[in-house]
Design an enzyme around this catalytic site. Structure first.
Site, PDB file in Angstrom:
ATOM      1  N   GLY A 154       0.765  -1.308   0.072  1.00  0.00           N
ATOM      2  CA  GLY A 154      -0.043   0.014  -0.050  1.00  0.00           C
ATOM      3  C   GLY A 154       0.644   1.272   0.066  1.00  0.00           C
ATOM      4  O   GLY A 154       1.847   1.116   0.643  1.00  0.00           O
TER       5      GLY A 154
ATOM      6  N   LEU B 284     -39.006  15.477  42.730  1.00  0.00           N
ATOM      7  CA  LEU B 284     -39.580  15.612  44.136  1.00  0.00           C
ATOM      8  C   LEU B 284     -38.464  15.402  45.055  1.00  0.00           C
ATOM      9  O   LEU B 284     -37.270  14.459  44.683  1.00  0.00           O
ATOM     10  CB  LEU B 284     -40.758  14.889  44.569  1.00  0.00           C
ATOM     11  CG  LEU B 284     -42.009  15.122  43.802  1.00  0.00           C
ATOM     12  CD1 LEU B 284     -42.953  13.834  44.076  1.00  0.00           C
ATOM     13  CD2 LEU B 284     -42.475  16.398  44.273  1.00  0.00           C
TER      14      LEU B 284
ATOM     15  N   SER C 161     -35.842  22.202  42.336  1.00  0.00           N
ATOM     16  CA  SER C 161     -36.417  23.223  41.134  1.00  0.00           C
ATOM     17  C   SER C 161     -37.791  22.939  40.785  1.00  0.00           C
ATOM     18  O   SER C 161     -37.991  22.370  39.516  1.00  0.00           O
ATOM     19  CB  SER C 161     -35.343  23.129  39.909  1.00  0.00           C
ATOM     20  OG  SER C 161     -35.020  21.955  39.431  1.00  0.00           O
TER      21      SER C 161
END
Ligand code: GDP
Lengths: 640, 300
Positions: free
Chosen positions: A114, A469, A542
């Site tokens: 290659g 919660l 929150s």
């Protein structure tokens, strides 16, 4: 398979075995440009070593007739060319290893086909090679590729090079051509510091000077290629260097035995030798060298052993046991050469993992000082390194490491860089020298921004907002998520309702107004931390939608991930770990969410989890981490 | 002492690989198939962690169709060494009675071995498995890594393999991914035999020639190892002096005629042999490139 058989194997197998169990091993790499004849050469070596079996040979004869390039004669290249087919299938072709042996030696050949990925492949193959065979086509002489191959061989510190001048049959076995190429090559090789060069005139196709010396080159009085490979002494200098044993594994089968296992990378050791543990600096004496075959009186570079020491020292994987009189230095800043192997280019300033010996540490790479043109050896200015590029880069580590320079020891001076997110190996590196101080390290030049801060941490900033919660398990899950992210190497911070209310928000109570102010402050703190590049985990009841929207707007959709831990009030109240619901019911906690203050469910959170107890906290944390992955938070930042 | 011999070098490098892999994984396992390569693998594992026993169990992915001698050998050896052995038989194959006669070699192998292996790895959450494959076995293995990453589905993605430099192996993976590690990558068949000889490593007696009842089927000698073997009316088992070059399910493993009753005898026959090792393995004949495909499916 793949072995030459002498007559001895047939007549006296026991004598044969005695001789052959004691062969040495030579690992070499073959380098050549396309069509220089590399496949033909390797095929020829395998064939001449008689390691081609009848079924393979039959296939070879058949293929030579149908697809061979030699008009029906044996085309040796076909023996090794399985790889071209793979290229068509799009399979990564890099290094193929082939094996053969002769009467005198066993060989492992690293074959690197290659051209596109040539540098990466060749460096990989060369890293374990004792010797390089560089092939060139005599008709073409020295080409840019020849220089490139030689340069890489010298970079990787391979001391022994064979230049195989191929296809001489096409030039009438000309002594002059060979002499001219040899002279030119030797001059070049000396210039780049190659020390042991042997030039052999060959025809891979016809077999001249491959196994036996050829009558066609009477003017050549050197060895054939195989003769040279069988005889060359590479018994490397590792043996003469000071003792090093990087600890791989601490062996503790029972309280009375504590052995340190590893492969000796240089030098030798005997019981009674004084050793120093690096980096701790403690000293002791080698008590035993333990192997399954009995204790050894001495052992040398290359052997895998387990040593015990006279003193009880705290030693772990990654430490180096070294000769006390000549221990390795310890440092955390280095000049290095990097060969980039990743598809994505180097991101200067971004943390990578560096593995050297048996130790893995975090590392930041400075902008390259320059890039090296592998064809000319010239230095070229550069901002980064892309696939197959080689450059000189300063590196800073999270912790000091024991080291030898690559020149002194390939095994304790060579390292790899690993991408922290994809886990792939992105570079091979060579330690050149330790740096004193950081004065002239050039980090990222751009002005410092949220992206560069996060980039330096190898992450994308985000705020994960847990709402739900009291008693939903927000803090537990957020904690687990933080732990997971931290283990993966991310930089995080956990903002928790209880903690914030003790400090920053100690002045606030639980009226609607105070609740809103509480969240406003927290949202800003979270945004500042995200700006610092962190992944922030915010865990707050929150209860009001508007407050959570404020946080979302501060950060933007990209960086805000709302996680709702959802459960019916009754379940939360039944759980009541802190006894808060009971107090609220008794009226001792006014404005308690769910009791006398509302909880506004998020309408479309990024993630809603069933927190009523059906799933354990670990599973919930997994889901959050997975969601973060899907949101792209855990991907590396875009290249800079 | 200065120059290590090739066997010493191979041994030391394999031990280094074992220790590295064990140190960098959480739940390693050694795939033990009872064959000669497994014998060498286990021997090296014992050496790597001596005087402790290896910090991982053995896993035998069984098909219930191995030679009887293999089961006896396995159980005796495991007891002697004191190592943990897990035997896994794909429950679906047991329930459906998957066998090479009714279902063919391809399905038999895929269900018992490929699927069985995946199930066994998943159920035990093993994140790293040692295997005995060698690069010289087959062209497609010449480029295989020592540490090979598999996806969560156990697939081998040729595009995702990592370069391996020096002795530095990168075993890092994402959750769900696993690693296959091949400590024998650089060994050849001859190395294996020479090492077995030098180290006196126990191997199943089937590797040595003995008189065994065989029938010839499609040109291959198949041993009639138990009463489950289905014989055609004209097939009469005959005693012949045979041995096996590889071991697997007995109805799928070809024997070779041989007089080699000792290890040196086998090595001699092999050195003088002209046919490559895997000819005796029926499964390889299915199709060219079959090994590559099996690997992608997860059969090693
Ligand atoms: N005449 C001659 N041809 C050769 C020689 N070596 C290789 N070749 C031919 O050169 C071509 C390329 O060879 P090959 O081995 O495939 O090259 P690779 O791309 O380097 O692997 C083929 O046609 C070979 O037959 C040689 O020594 N002499």
């Amino acid at each position: 398979m793949a072995h030459a058989t002498g007559a001895l194997a047939a007549t006296d197998i026991d004598a044969y075995l005695r001789g052959h169990e004691d062969k040495s091993l030579l690992r070499f790499i073959t380098c050549g440009s396309v069509d220089d004849g590399k496949s033909t050469l390797i095929g020829r070596l395998l064939y001449d070593a008689k390691l081609v079996f009848s079924d393979h040979l039959a296939a070879l004869e058949r293929d030579s007739r149908t697809v061979g390039t030699q008009g029906g004669d044996l085309d040796f290249a076909l023996l090794v060319d399985g790889l071209s087919a793979e290229r068509e299938q799009g399979i990564t072709i890099d290094v193929a290893y082939r094996f053969f042996s002769t009467e005198r030696r066993k060989f492992i050949v690293a074959d690197t086909p290659g051209h596109e990925q040539y540098t990466r492949n060749m460096v990989t193959g060369a890293s374990t090679a004792d010797l390089a065979v560089i092939l060139l086509d005599a008709r073409k002489g020295m080409l840019a590729q020849t220089r490139r191959h030689s340069f890489l061989v010298s970079l990787l510190g391979i001391d022994h090079v064979v230049l195989a001048v191929n296809k001489l049959d096409l030039l009438g076995y000309s002594a002059e051509v060979f002499a001219a190429i040899e002279a030119e090559y030797r001059a070049f090789a000396a210039g780049i510091g190659l020390r042991h060069v042997t030039c052999v005139p060959v025809s891979a196709l016809r077999g001249d000077n491959i196994t036996r010396r050829s009558p066609n080159t009477p003017w050549y009085d050197g060895p054939s290629l195989i003769e040279h490979l069988e005889a060359v002494e590479v018994a490397d200098e590792a043996h003469n260097r000071p003792f090093r044993l990087p600890v791989q594994w601490v062996n503790r089968p029972n309280p009375d035995f504590r052995g340190f296992a590893g492969q000796i990378t240089s030098g030798s050791v005997r019981p009674g030798d004084r050793v120093r543990i690096v980096p701790s600096g403690r000293e002791s004496t080698v008590a035993r060298i333990v192997t399954a075959d009995g204790d050894l009186g001495a052992s040398v570079a290359g052997q895998s052993v387990t040593v015990t020491l006279a003193d009880e020292l705290d030693i772990s994987r990654g430490d180096v046991i070294a000769a006390a009189c000549d221990p390795p230095a310890v440092a955390d800043r280095f000049d290095t050469d990097l060969v980039w192997m990743g598809e994505e280019p180097l991101r200067p300033g971004t943390p990578y993992l560096l593995k050297i010996g048996t130790r893995t540490v975090g590392a930041r790479i400075a902008t390259p000082g320059h890039l090296i043109d592998v064809n000319t050896g010239e230095h070229v200015p550069a901002d980064t390194l892309a696939l197959n590029e080689i450059g000189s880069c300063a590196i800073e580590l999270d912790a000091p490491i024991p080291f030898d320079t690559y020149r002194d020891n390939r095994d304790t001076g060579g390292f790899i860089l690993i991408d922290r997110i994809t886990n792939t190996t992105v570079a091979a590196g060579l330690l050149r020298a330790a740096r004193r101080g950081a004065a002239n390290i050039r980090w990222q030049a751009a002005s410092v921004s949220k992206q560069t801060r996060a980039g330096q941490k190898g992450q994308r900033p985000a705020v994960v907002w847990f709402t739900g919660l009291s008693g939903a398990g927000k803090s537990t899950v957020a904690n687990l998520v933080e732990k997971r992210l931290h283990e993966k190497g991310f930089h995080t911070y956990l903002l928790d309702g209880d903690n914030i209310r003790h400090g920053l928000n100690a002045d606030l109570g639980f009226t609607d107004r105070d609740r809103a102010e509480n969240i406003r402050r927290v949202a800003h703190v979270a945004a500042l931390m995200a700006d610092a590049g962190l992944i922030v985990l915010a865990s707050f009841i929150s209860p009001f939608r508007a407050d959570r929207e404020l946080a979302r707007n501060l950060l933007g959709e990209q960086e805000f991930i709302e996680v709702h831990l959802d459960l019916p009030l009754a379940v939360a109240e039944a759980r009541d770990h802190k006894g808060l619901y009971a107090k609220a019911r008794r009226g001792e906690l006014p404005n308690f969410t769910g009791i006398d203050s509302p909880y506004e469910r998020p309408e479309s959170p990024e993630l809603r989890l069933n927190a009523s107890g059906a799933l354990d906290a670990e599973t919930l944390a997994d889901a959050v981490v997975e969601r973060l992955g899907a949101a792209g938070v855990l991907r590396p930042p875009a290249a800079m | 002492m200065d120059q290590l011999t090739h066997l010493q070098r191979l041994e030391a490098d394999s031990i280094q690989i074992f220790r590295e892999a064990a140190a960098e994984s959480e739940r390693p396992v050694l795939l033990y198939s009872v064959g000669k390569d497994s014998s060498v693998l286990l021997h090296l594992a014992m050496k790597a962690f001596y005087p402790a026993i290896p910090p991982f169990p053995l896993l035998h992915v069984d098909t219930t169709w191995k030679f009887r001698a293999m089961y006896e050998f396995r159980d005796k050896l495991v007891a002697e060494l004191g190592v943990d052995l897990l035997v896994y038989q794909n429950p679906e194959c047991l329930a459906r009675g998957i066998n090479p006669f009714d279902h063919g070699s391809a399905l038999h192998t895929r269900m018992w071995k490929t699927e069985g292996l995946k199930q066994a790895l998943d159920r035990n959450r093993f994140d790293l498995a040692f295997g005995g494959a060698r690069r010289d076995e087959e062209a497609s293995r010449a480029k295989e890594r020592v540490f090979s990453i598999r996806t969560a589905e156990h697939r081998w993605d040729p595009r995702q393999q990592r370069p391996e430099l020096w002795h530095l192996y990168n075993a890092r993976k994402r959750p769900g991914e696993s690693v296959r590690v091949f400590p024998l990558s650089n060994w050849t068949e001859l190395d294996i035999w020479q090492y077995i000889h030098r180290e006196q490593i126990p191997i199943v007696e089937l590797y040595l020639a003995a008189e065994r009842p065989v029938v010839r089927r499609d040109g291959t000698l198949i041993m009639v190892d138990d009463e489950r073997m289905r014989l055609d009316s004209d097939e009469i088992p005959r005693l012949r002096s045979v041995r096996f070059r590889t071991l697997g399910c007995y109805p799928l493993t070809g024997a070779v005629e041989s007089q080699a009753r000792t290890l040196p005898g086998i090595i001699q026959e092999m050195l003088l042999a002209t046919g490559s090792e895997r000819q005796g393995r029926v499964i390889d004949h299915d199709a060219a490139g079959s090994m590559e495909r099996k690997k992608q499916e997860g059969y090693f």
